[in-house]
Design a protein around this motif. Structure first.
Motif, PDB file in Angstrom:
ATOM      1  N   SER A  66     -78.947  15.993 -30.526  1.00 51.95           N
ATOM      2  CA  SER A  66     -78.679  14.550 -30.469  1.00 51.95           C
ATOM      3  C   SER A  66     -77.586  14.121 -31.440  1.00 51.95           C
ATOM      4  CB  SER A  66     -79.965  13.768 -30.756  1.00 51.95           C
ATOM      5  OG  SER A  66     -80.471  14.086 -32.035  1.00 51.95           O
ATOM      6  N   ASN A  67     -77.429  14.830 -32.557  1.00 54.80           N
ATOM      7  CA  ASN A  67     -76.389  14.452 -33.524  1.00 54.80           C
ATOM      8  C   ASN A  67     -74.999  14.549 -32.907  1.00 54.80           C
ATOM      9  OD1 ASN A  67     -78.231  14.005 -35.598  1.00 54.80           O
ATOM     10  ND2 ASN A  67     -78.193  16.148 -36.250  1.00 54.80           N
ATOM     11  N   PHE A  68     -74.803  15.538 -32.055  1.00 54.90           N
ATOM     12  CA  PHE A  68     -73.511  15.688 -31.398  1.00 54.90           C
ATOM     13  C   PHE A  68     -73.396  14.773 -30.185  1.00 54.90           C
ATOM     14  CE2 PHE A  68     -71.249  17.773 -27.856  1.00 54.90           C
ATOM     15  CZ  PHE A  68     -69.958  17.700 -28.355  1.00 54.90           C
ATOM     16  N   ILE A  69     -74.421  14.782 -29.351  1.00 55.30           N
ATOM     17  CA  ILE A  69     -74.348  14.035 -28.090  1.00 55.30           C
ATOM     18  C   ILE A  69     -74.171  12.541 -28.335  1.00 55.30           C
ATOM     19  CG2 ILE A  69     -75.644  13.401 -26.015  1.00 55.30           C
ATOM     20  CD1 ILE A  69     -76.899  16.183 -26.088  1.00 55.30           C
ATOM     21  N   PHE A  70     -74.899  12.003 -29.315  1.00 47.89           N
ATOM     22  CA  PHE A  70     -74.826  10.570 -29.590  1.00 47.89           C
ATOM     23  C   PHE A  70     -73.861  10.236 -30.725  1.00 47.89           C
ATOM     24  CE2 PHE A  70     -79.109  11.238 -27.793  1.00 47.89           C
ATOM     25  CZ  PHE A  70     -78.983  10.443 -26.665  1.00 47.89           C
ATOM     26  N   GLY A  71     -73.136  11.243 -31.192  1.00 45.14           N
ATOM     27  CA  GLY A  71     -72.164  11.025 -32.253  1.00 45.14           C
ATOM     28  C   GLY A  71     -70.750  10.899 -31.714  1.00 45.14           C
ATOM     29  N   LEU A  72     -69.793  11.034 -32.622  1.00 49.61           N
ATOM     30  CA  LEU A  72     -68.385  10.890 -32.249  1.00 49.61           C
ATOM     31  C   LEU A  72     -67.958  11.953 -31.249  1.00 49.61           C
ATOM     32  CD1 LEU A  72     -65.611   9.561 -32.666  1.00 49.61           C
ATOM     33  CD2 LEU A  72     -65.262  11.102 -34.620  1.00 49.61           C
ATOM     34  N   GLY A  73     -68.433  13.187 -31.441  1.00 51.15           N
ATOM     35  CA  GLY A  73     -68.049  14.264 -30.533  1.00 51.15           C
ATOM     36  C   GLY A  73     -68.498  14.003 -29.110  1.00 51.15           C
ATOM     37  N   GLY A  74     -69.761  13.621 -28.952  1.00 52.41           N
ATOM     38  CA  GLY A  74     -70.269  13.335 -27.615  1.00 52.41           C
ATOM     39  C   GLY A  74     -69.566  12.160 -26.967  1.00 52.41           C
ATOM     40  N   ALA A  75     -69.327  11.106 -27.763  1.00 53.47           N
ATOM     41  CA  ALA A  75     -68.629   9.933 -27.228  1.00 53.47           C
ATOM     42  C   ALA A  75     -67.202  10.273 -26.822  1.00 53.47           C
ATOM     43  CB  ALA A  75     -68.624   8.815 -28.269  1.00 53.47           C
ATOM     44  N   SER A  76     -66.569  11.181 -27.571  1.00 51.37           N
ATOM     45  CA  SER A  76     -65.190  11.567 -27.267  1.00 51.37           C
ATOM     46  C   SER A  76     -65.081  12.335 -25.956  1.00 51.37           C
ATOM     47  CB  SER A  76     -64.618  12.425 -28.406  1.00 51.37           C
ATOM     48  OG  SER A  76     -64.587  11.690 -29.614  1.00 51.37           O
ATOM     49  N   LEU A  77     -66.197  12.873 -25.487  1.00 44.92           N
ATOM     50  CA  LEU A  77     -66.220  13.535 -24.179  1.00 44.92           C
ATOM     51  C   LEU A  77     -66.769  12.625 -23.091  1.00 44.92           C
ATOM     52  CD1 LEU A  77     -67.431  17.225 -24.727  1.00 44.92           C
ATOM     53  CD2 LEU A  77     -65.166  16.428 -24.074  1.00 44.92           C
ATOM     54  N   LEU A  78     -67.857  11.936 -23.404  1.00 44.75           N
ATOM     55  CA  LEU A  78     -68.546  11.152 -22.379  1.00 44.75           C
ATOM     56  C   LEU A  78     -67.710   9.972 -21.897  1.00 44.75           C
ATOM     57  CD1 LEU A  78     -71.122  10.777 -20.745  1.00 44.75           C
ATOM     58  CD2 LEU A  78     -72.045   9.412 -22.628  1.00 44.75           C
ATOM     59  N   GLN A 109     -65.449  20.185 -34.240  1.00 48.34           N
ATOM     60  CA  GLN A 109     -65.540  18.918 -33.518  1.00 48.34           C
ATOM     61  C   GLN A 109     -64.178  18.259 -33.374  1.00 48.34           C
ATOM     62  OE1 GLN A 109     -68.722  16.202 -33.544  1.00 48.34           O
ATOM     63  NE2 GLN A 109     -69.951  17.357 -35.001  1.00 48.34           N
ATOM     64  N   PHE A 110     -63.240  18.633 -34.238  1.00 51.96           N
ATOM     65  CA  PHE A 110     -61.898  18.064 -34.118  1.00 51.96           C
ATOM     66  C   PHE A 110     -61.184  18.549 -32.861  1.00 51.96           C
ATOM     67  CE2 PHE A 110     -62.602  17.624 -38.742  1.00 51.96           C
ATOM     68  CZ  PHE A 110     -62.369  16.263 -38.854  1.00 51.96           C
ATOM     69  N   PHE A 111     -61.691  19.623 -32.243  1.00 56.42           N
ATOM     70  CA  PHE A 111     -61.150  20.034 -30.950  1.00 56.42           C
ATOM     71  C   PHE A 111     -61.513  19.021 -29.864  1.00 56.42           C
ATOM     72  CE2 PHE A 111     -61.141  24.285 -32.948  1.00 56.42           C
ATOM     73  CZ  PHE A 111     -59.889  24.737 -32.563  1.00 56.42           C
ATOM     74  N   ILE A 112     -62.625  18.314 -30.058  1.00 59.71           N
ATOM     75  CA  ILE A 112     -63.138  17.428 -29.020  1.00 59.71           C
ATOM     76  C   ILE A 112     -62.240  16.209 -28.826  1.00 59.71           C
ATOM     77  CG2 ILE A 112     -65.115  16.046 -28.293  1.00 59.71           C
ATOM     78  CD1 ILE A 112     -65.664  19.000 -28.284  1.00 59.71           C
ATOM     79  N   ILE A 113     -61.718  15.661 -29.912  1.00 62.32           N
ATOM     80  CA  ILE A 113     -60.917  14.438 -29.815  1.00 62.32           C
ATOM     81  C   ILE A 113     -59.657  14.654 -28.971  1.00 62.32           C
ATOM     82  CG2 ILE A 113     -59.645  12.699 -31.131  1.00 62.32           C
ATOM     83  CD1 ILE A 113     -61.669  13.136 -33.405  1.00 62.32           C
ATOM     84  N   PRO A 114     -58.858  15.712 -29.210  1.00 60.95           N
ATOM     85  CA  PRO A 114     -57.701  15.942 -28.317  1.00 60.95           C
ATOM     86  C   PRO A 114     -58.108  16.196 -26.868  1.00 60.95           C
ATOM     87  CG  PRO A 114     -57.480  17.223 -30.331  1.00 60.95           C
ATOM     88  CD  PRO A 114     -58.864  16.665 -30.336  1.00 60.95           C
ATOM     89  N   ILE A 115     -59.255  16.855 -26.675  1.00 62.41           N
ATOM     90  CA  ILE A 115     -59.727  17.076 -25.304  1.00 62.41           C
ATOM     91  C   ILE A 115     -60.007  15.738 -24.627  1.00 62.41           C
ATOM     92  CG2 ILE A 115     -61.650  17.961 -23.922  1.00 62.41           C
ATOM     93  CD1 ILE A 115     -61.826  20.313 -25.838  1.00 62.41           C
ATOM     94  N   GLY A 116     -60.662  14.830 -25.351  1.00 56.56           N
ATOM     95  CA  GLY A 116     -60.951  13.514 -24.787  1.00 56.56           C
ATOM     96  C   GLY A 116     -59.687  12.744 -24.448  1.00 56.56           C
ATOM     97  N   ILE A 117     -58.699  12.796 -25.336  1.00 57.51           N
ATOM     98  CA  ILE A 117     -57.421  12.118 -25.067  1.00 57.51           C
ATOM     99  C   ILE A 117     -56.728  12.746 -23.859  1.00 57.51           C
ATOM    100  CG2 ILE A 117     -55.124  11.634 -26.005  1.00 57.51           C
ATOM    101  CD1 ILE A 117     -56.427  11.545 -28.786  1.00 57.51           C
TER     102      ILE A 117
END
Length: 223
Positions: free
Chosen positions: A182-194, A136-144
């Motif tokens: 739902s844990n991913f979609i509504f969690g930090l990972g999902g928010a970092s993409l959405l 999931q730490f890959f998601i945050i740099p992708i969002g940035i």
């Protein structure tokens, strides 16, 4: 009394990948012996994938150096040694592969190729997270990275549909895994993409309605 809910609590992709690769490449080898070698194989494959990824970013020389550095990386060696049938090597492999598909898809001049690579990236991200939660730490740099696209890319029409396509595929594939869903979609990972995806669409719309000299300023104000 009901036992363990495997699909809810286990790293399903790790087990499925091991089973599928054993079925294809196992030959006459015992399953136990195959799982002993499994982390070393995927740790080694990660060096190939990171070469491809960094070559997209910085060229062949940078790709070769990055592959060399990863091959002697102590964390990868420790967590991907023979007999360590754990999730990190596979999760890292899928995570790097997802980044490669994403960046090469965004850089592709052929829109059909771009679509295929973006879909592949969207599929691979949930596979990585399902294999290893640390992915999931890959998601945050992708969002940035997504937040910068309206300011560093001029092909806004392409970005306008490419990023939502990637994000939608990630969410749809995530629903296939009970441990994510739902844990991913509504969690930090999902928010970092959405959130960055919504920002891209809104920012490009604002820039399209702005004067040429004020596009960047208005986009930054919206950010």
């Amino acid at each position: 009394p009901h036992g363990r809910d495997i699909s809810q609590t286990s790293q399903v992709v790790l087990h499925v990948t091991a089973a599928v690769t054993y079925w294809i490449f196992g030959g006459g080898m015992e399953l136990y012996d195959f799982t002993i070698l499994f982390p070393v194989v995927f740790g080694s494959l990660s060096t190939i994938v990171i070469f491809a990824l960094v070559r997209v970013i910085g060229g062949t020389t940078a790709g070769l150096l990055s592959a060399l550095f990863l091959s002697v990386s102590l964390p990868l060696i420790v967590r991907g040694s023979i007999g360590w049938f754990k999730s990190e090597p596979l999760g890292l492999f899928f995570g790097i592969l997802a980044l490669y598909f994403l960046l090469s898809g965004l850089n592709s001049k052929n829109r059909k190729v771009a679509i295929v690579k973006l879909i592949a990236a969207g599929i691979t991200v949930p596979l990585s997270i399902s294999a290893w939660g640390g992915s999931q730490f890959f998601i945050i740099p992708i969002g940035i990275f997504f937040l910068t696209l309206p300011f560093v890319r001029s092909d806004h029409k392409f970005i306008m549909w490419a990023i939502p396509l990637f994000t939608a595929i990630v969410f749809l594939v995530s629903l296939s895994f009970e441990r994510l869903s739902s844990n991913f979609i509504f969690g930090l990972g999902g928010a970092s993409l959405l959130i960055p995806t919504i920002f891209i669409v809104a920012c490009i719309f604002i820039q399209s309605k702005s004067n040429e000299n004020k596009k960047t300023r208005n986009g930054l104000l919206f950010l």
